[in-house]
Design an enzyme around this catalytic site. Structure first.
Site, PDB file in Angstrom:
ATOM      1  N   GLU A   9       0.810  -1.227   0.000  1.00  0.00           N
ATOM      2  CA  GLU A   9       0.000   0.000   0.000  1.00  0.00           C
ATOM      3  C   GLU A   9       0.834   1.263   0.000  1.00  0.00           C
ATOM      4  O   GLU A   9       0.561   2.197  -0.709  1.00  0.00           O
ATOM      5  CB  GLU A   9      -0.883   0.025   1.256  1.00  0.00           C
ATOM      6  CG  GLU A   9      -2.270  -0.483   1.008  1.00  0.00           C
ATOM      7  CD  GLU A   9      -3.085  -0.535   2.283  1.00  0.00           C
ATOM      8  OE1 GLU A   9      -3.315   0.532   2.868  1.00  0.00           O
ATOM      9  OE2 GLU A   9      -3.477  -1.637   2.690  1.00  0.00           O
ATOM     10  N   ASP A  82      -2.472  -4.135   3.466  1.00  0.00           N
ATOM     11  CA  ASP A  82      -2.605  -4.336   4.921  1.00  0.00           C
ATOM     12  C   ASP A  82      -3.493  -5.532   5.293  1.00  0.00           C
ATOM     13  O   ASP A  82      -4.431  -5.857   4.563  1.00  0.00           O
ATOM     14  CB  ASP A  82      -3.165  -3.065   5.577  1.00  0.00           C
ATOM     15  CG  ASP A  82      -2.101  -1.980   5.684  1.00  0.00           C
ATOM     16  OD1 ASP A  82      -0.920  -2.289   5.451  1.00  0.00           O
ATOM     17  OD2 ASP A  82      -2.448  -0.825   5.997  1.00  0.00           O
ATOM     18  N   ASP A  84      -6.162  -6.270   6.870  1.00  0.00           N
ATOM     19  CA  ASP A  84      -7.501  -6.044   7.432  1.00  0.00           C
ATOM     20  C   ASP A  84      -8.483  -5.876   6.291  1.00  0.00           C
ATOM     21  O   ASP A  84      -8.135  -5.993   5.125  1.00  0.00           O
ATOM     22  CB  ASP A  84      -7.513  -4.826   8.377  1.00  0.00           C
ATOM     23  CG  ASP A  84      -7.029  -3.555   7.679  1.00  0.00           C
ATOM     24  OD1 ASP A  84      -6.954  -3.543   6.424  1.00  0.00           O
ATOM     25  OD2 ASP A  84      -6.731  -2.572   8.379  1.00  0.00           O
ATOM     26  N   GLU A  86      -9.957  -3.339   5.006  1.00  0.00           N
ATOM     27  CA  GLU A  86      -9.622  -2.255   4.071  1.00  0.00           C
ATOM     28  C   GLU A  86      -8.523  -2.722   3.108  1.00  0.00           C
ATOM     29  O   GLU A  86      -8.588  -2.492   1.902  1.00  0.00           O
ATOM     30  CB  GLU A  86      -9.113  -1.058   4.900  1.00  0.00           C
ATOM     31  CG  GLU A  86      -9.140   0.278   4.200  1.00  0.00           C
ATOM     32  CD  GLU A  86     -10.548   0.814   3.984  1.00  0.00           C
ATOM     33  OE1 GLU A  86     -10.724   1.513   2.988  1.00  0.00           O
ATOM     34  OE2 GLU A  86     -11.458   0.531   4.791  1.00  0.00           O
ATOM     35  N   TYR A 300       1.124  -4.842  13.427  1.00  0.00           N
ATOM     36  CA  TYR A 300       0.085  -4.033  12.779  1.00  0.00           C
ATOM     37  C   TYR A 300      -0.748  -3.277  13.798  1.00  0.00           C
ATOM     38  O   TYR A 300      -1.117  -3.807  14.838  1.00  0.00           O
ATOM     39  CB  TYR A 300      -0.811  -4.934  11.919  1.00  0.00           C
ATOM     40  CG  TYR A 300      -1.706  -4.151  11.000  1.00  0.00           C
ATOM     41  CD1 TYR A 300      -1.172  -3.192  10.132  1.00  0.00           C
ATOM     42  CD2 TYR A 300      -3.079  -4.342  11.005  1.00  0.00           C
ATOM     43  CE1 TYR A 300      -1.996  -2.453   9.304  1.00  0.00           C
ATOM     44  CE2 TYR A 300      -3.905  -3.611  10.160  1.00  0.00           C
ATOM     45  CZ  TYR A 300      -3.352  -2.661   9.318  1.00  0.00           C
ATOM     46  OH  TYR A 300      -4.164  -1.918   8.499  1.00  0.00           O
ATOM     47  N   ARG A 302      -3.805  -1.743  13.606  1.00  0.00           N
ATOM     48  CA  ARG A 302      -5.276  -1.712  13.672  1.00  0.00           C
ATOM     49  C   ARG A 302      -5.769  -3.092  14.072  1.00  0.00           C
ATOM     50  O   ARG A 302      -5.846  -3.993  13.251  1.00  0.00           O
ATOM     51  CB  ARG A 302      -5.868  -1.314  12.320  1.00  0.00           C
ATOM     52  CG  ARG A 302      -5.532   0.115  11.980  1.00  0.00           C
ATOM     53  CD  ARG A 302      -6.266   0.659  10.769  1.00  0.00           C
ATOM     54  NE  ARG A 302      -5.818   2.020  10.534  1.00  0.00           N
ATOM     55  CZ  ARG A 302      -4.798   2.328   9.748  1.00  0.00           C
ATOM     56  NH1 ARG A 302      -4.121   1.381   9.131  1.00  0.00           N
ATOM     57  NH2 ARG A 302      -4.437   3.595   9.597  1.00  0.00           N
ATOM     58  N   HIS A 346      -5.082 -11.645  13.762  1.00  0.00           N
ATOM     59  CA  HIS A 346      -4.501 -10.450  14.366  1.00  0.00           C
ATOM     60  C   HIS A 346      -3.936 -10.697  15.739  1.00  0.00           C
ATOM     61  O   HIS A 346      -4.420 -11.507  16.495  1.00  0.00           O
ATOM     62  CB  HIS A 346      -5.551  -9.341  14.440  1.00  0.00           C
ATOM     63  CG  HIS A 346      -5.830  -8.770  13.100  1.00  0.00           C
ATOM     64  ND1 HIS A 346      -4.997  -7.880  12.485  1.00  0.00           N
ATOM     65  CD2 HIS A 346      -6.840  -9.002  12.236  1.00  0.00           C
ATOM     66  CE1 HIS A 346      -5.487  -7.583  11.294  1.00  0.00           C
ATOM     67  NE2 HIS A 346      -6.596  -8.246  11.115  1.00  0.00           N
TER      68      HIS A 346
END
Length: 692
Positions: A9, A82, A84, A86, A300, A302, A346
């Site tokens: 990203e 990433d 997640d 998104e 990470y 988030r 996660h």
């Protein structure tokens, strides 16, 4: 030689990841999203199964052209956005925009940007997870529907440039509700009574707190009650009736999630949520460390998981044993991972390598990066350490029928507290006199009395708002910071000494949303919507079902509100203030800082001036009008129109009623009137016919 392309990203990661992979790998960045809904229209085809229309984001054409060139040269393509929902959506958009249907395409994710994690992710390459993508598409579509359908109503009714958001509107509602609660709060009086006692043979007096009688606890609510107790204690003998020793343990804190990191960084470092996320992003993407190149130093950022990988557990154990000793390592918890969805890949936010201590990295980090890294490092280390142990002593002292208590505790084993203490760990260190027992003789030195008033709930801060949003199930780790940033940027709320206050504009917007769109600003409705989106992510709910159930109700509410708007076509309210430049009566308008007066002769006459709303009450200091004013930041208060000559000001709205007890001005608090003189405390009901 086979050629591999890895697309990430952000450009910051390119350098870090390139270093870990061999010559055959090209690493390049998409710079976030490449496709989105168009800005000029709703972008969701309501007639045809709510199909979203995606277009290339303006300015991303060159990036896509460059990516297409690289794709042509590559035998295998790894989408490494990433880990997640998104990130998954960005990978899918890249897949569609670069037309990768006939290519060998793999999705890889890593929770930390280290050599091991990146190499490992290549071994575990998978397909794009469409459930995650759909959850993101649903979220985007819902946010777009709310924003694009409701904002025009705000432009027509209040002022252009305003906007409504799905999660922001609820966050604003929560802050407004707290503000109402504070404004309507009636303080209640209470008293504390402490006894300062001399113990025979000791120089320092012992301070005991009044508990009540031998039958139970007593709260002292008035001066009369207090005087009665004090009179009864005069000439009464004070005796120690019980000394009890015990042990208490305090457990280590959990490692950070996004929300707890934002809260602690706000409390301890005074960082805004936005600043915390920006710095954490830098620490995750890669820091150039002297001697070992660029590497990601935290996992990470988030996440709402407090899980820690097995490797990290082992790393922590070794580090703690080496630096603190075996006693400080926590015993492995049984079944610690039960409960929440543990299949989540996660982890909590932690350092990627405990050998990289904050002290070692200090020269490679900026001051703020260092402070945040140190906080994460200490919290993670502490979370893997043994609990702290306290020795507690509680003493009961009786005087006639009355009872006083003394509580003291001292740390006998620091455990995790040798690394990390939270604000509230600074406990009362009432060090007790050694050898105190029921035979110790006491003499009363003095009785200490103090009047207090109960306090309303505090104003929200960024940290406590994040906590409230999380507890209510509104928003997710990635949305807390942008939500708060957005309502601050729109000036619906302002921040003063950490506290968040609603502005006049925020009140107007919130009242309109509550009236016209109650479900959107309803906390339960929004939390249920989040749960549905999680259902989409787990593959249990079809994302189009969520949207098709939501849109018709929204559409109906918008049409109803539009119809009502046409009926009351908004006219600018005319004031009795005359424009000194052209003689017209000035009109009241909304600006970013609330209401102001403007000349209706615009554009030939551009005169404007502050608008002060008179409330029909005279200033108690100088007799002129009291008006509604705002601080520089936009918080409302009531002050004298003759400022700076007269400095009268109060936060609550004054009334024309005078206090029966002391003659001071009475202030409105909900349906009560409260004396403005704090030491008086007189409260009465608002007289009938007297409206606020």
């Amino acid at each position: 030689m086979a050629k591999y392309l890895v697309i990430v990203e952000s450009p910051a990661k390119v350098k870090t990841i390139k270093k870990f992979l061999g010559e055959n790998y090209t690493v390049t960045a998409s710079n976030g999203h490449v496709r989105d809904l168009p800005k000029s229209q709703l972008g969701i085809d309501v007639e045809h199964d709510y199909e979203p229309k995606y277009i290339t984001i303006r300015g991303k054409g060159d990036i896509l052209a460059n990516l297409r060139k690289e794709v042509k040269k590559a035998d295998k393509i790894y989408l490494a956005t990433d880990p997640d929902r998104e990130g998954e959506a960005i990978s899918w958009h890249l897949y569609m925009a670069l037309k990768l249907e006939n290519k060998k395409v793999y999705r890889i994710t890593f929770n930390e940007i280290t050599k091991n994690a990146v190499k490992e992710s290549l071994k575990n390459a998978r397909e794009i997870n469409m459930d995650l993508v759909d959850a993101q598409q649903a979220r985007r579509a819902l946010d777009r529907m709310v924003g694009y359908r409701i904002s025009p109503l705000l432009w027509a009714k209040v002022k252009r440039g305003l906007s409504a958001g799905r999660v922001q509107s609820v966050a604003l509602r929560i802050i407004c509700d707290r503000e109402d609660e504070i404004n309507n709060f009636i303080p209640e009086e209470y008293w504390t009574l402490d006894a300062s006692l001399f113990v025979e043979g000791e120089k320092k007096p012992l301070i005991a707190k009044y508990y009540g009688t031998k039958d139970g606890k007593v709260n002292i609510t008035s001066r009369e009650e207090l005087d009665k107790i004090v009179a009864e204690l005069k000439n009464t003998e004070f005796k120690i009736s019980e000394v009890k020793k015990g042990e208490r343990i305090k457990k280590a804190p959990l490692p950070f999630t996004t929300s707890t990191l934002q809260q602690e960084a706000s409390k301890v470092l005074n960082f805004s949520t936005q600043k915390t996320m920006r710095l954490a992003q830098q620490l995750y993407e890669g820091i150039d460390i002297k001697g070992s190149g660029t590497v990601g130093v935290i996992t990470y950022l988030r996440t709402d998981s407090t899980r820690v990988s097995a490797e990290a557990e082992v790393m922590a154990e070794k580090y703690i044993e080496k630096n603190y000793g075996k006693d400080y390592v926590s015993a492995p918890a049984e079944g610690k991972n039960s409960g929440q969805k543990i299949q989540d890949a996660h982890e909590a936010i932690r350092p990627t390598d405990l050998d990289r201590t904050p002290a070692q990295l200090k020269d490679s980090l900026s001051r703020d990066q260092f402070r945040l890294y140190q906080l994460i490092f200490r919290r993670f280390t502490a979370s893997r350490m043994a609990p702290a142990r306290y020795e507690t002593t509680s003493v009961k002292i009786d005087a006639g029928e009355h009872r006083f208590t003394v509580a003291a505790s001292k740390v006998v084993f620091e455990g995790f507290m040798s690394v990390y203490t939270e604000e509230d760990d600074k406990e009362e260190s009432n060090t007790l006199i050694r050898g105190i027992d029921t035979a110790s003789k006491l003499t009363l030195d003095e009785l200490l009395t103090k009047q207090h008033f109960t306090q309303p709930a505090p104003h929200y801060t960024e940290a406590s708002l994040v906590r409230a949003l999380e507890e209510l199930g509104i928003g997710r780790p990635s949305t807390y910071a942008p939500t708060i940033t957005t309502i601050l940027a729109r000036r619906y709320i302002v921040k003063e000494n950490k506290n968040l206050y609603v502005t006049e504009l925020g009140e107007v917007v919130n009242n309109m949303m509550k009236e016209a769109f109650p479900s959107i600003v309803d906390v339960n409705f929004t939390a249920n919507m989040e749960a549905l989106l999680d259902g989409v992510e787990e593959g249990k709910v079809n994302w189009k079902t969520v949207i098709s159930n939501f849109y018709p109700d929204l559409d109906e509410a918008v049409k109803k509100a539009e119809k009502e708007l046409q009926e009351v076509q908004i006219q600018d309210e005319v004031s009795d203030e005359v424009c000194e430049l052209c003689g017209r009566n000035m009109v009241i308008k909304y600006g970013p800082h609330g209401r102001f007066l403007a000349c209706p002769g615009f554009p030939e006459c551009r005169n404007t001036k502050p608008y002060y709303e008179k409330i029909g009450v005279a200033c108690p200091k100088c007799g002129k009008d009291i008006v509604l004013k705002k601080t520089k930041k936009g918080r409302k208060y009531y002050g004298c129109i003759d400022n700076p000559e007269c400095d009268f000001m109060v936060w609550q709205r004054p009334s024309n009623v005078k206090c029966e007890r002391c003659g001071s001005l009475m202030l409105y608090k909900g349906n009560k009137l409260v004396c403005s003189n704090e030491s008086c405390g007189f409260v009465t009901s608002v007289p009938k016919g007297e409206a606020q």
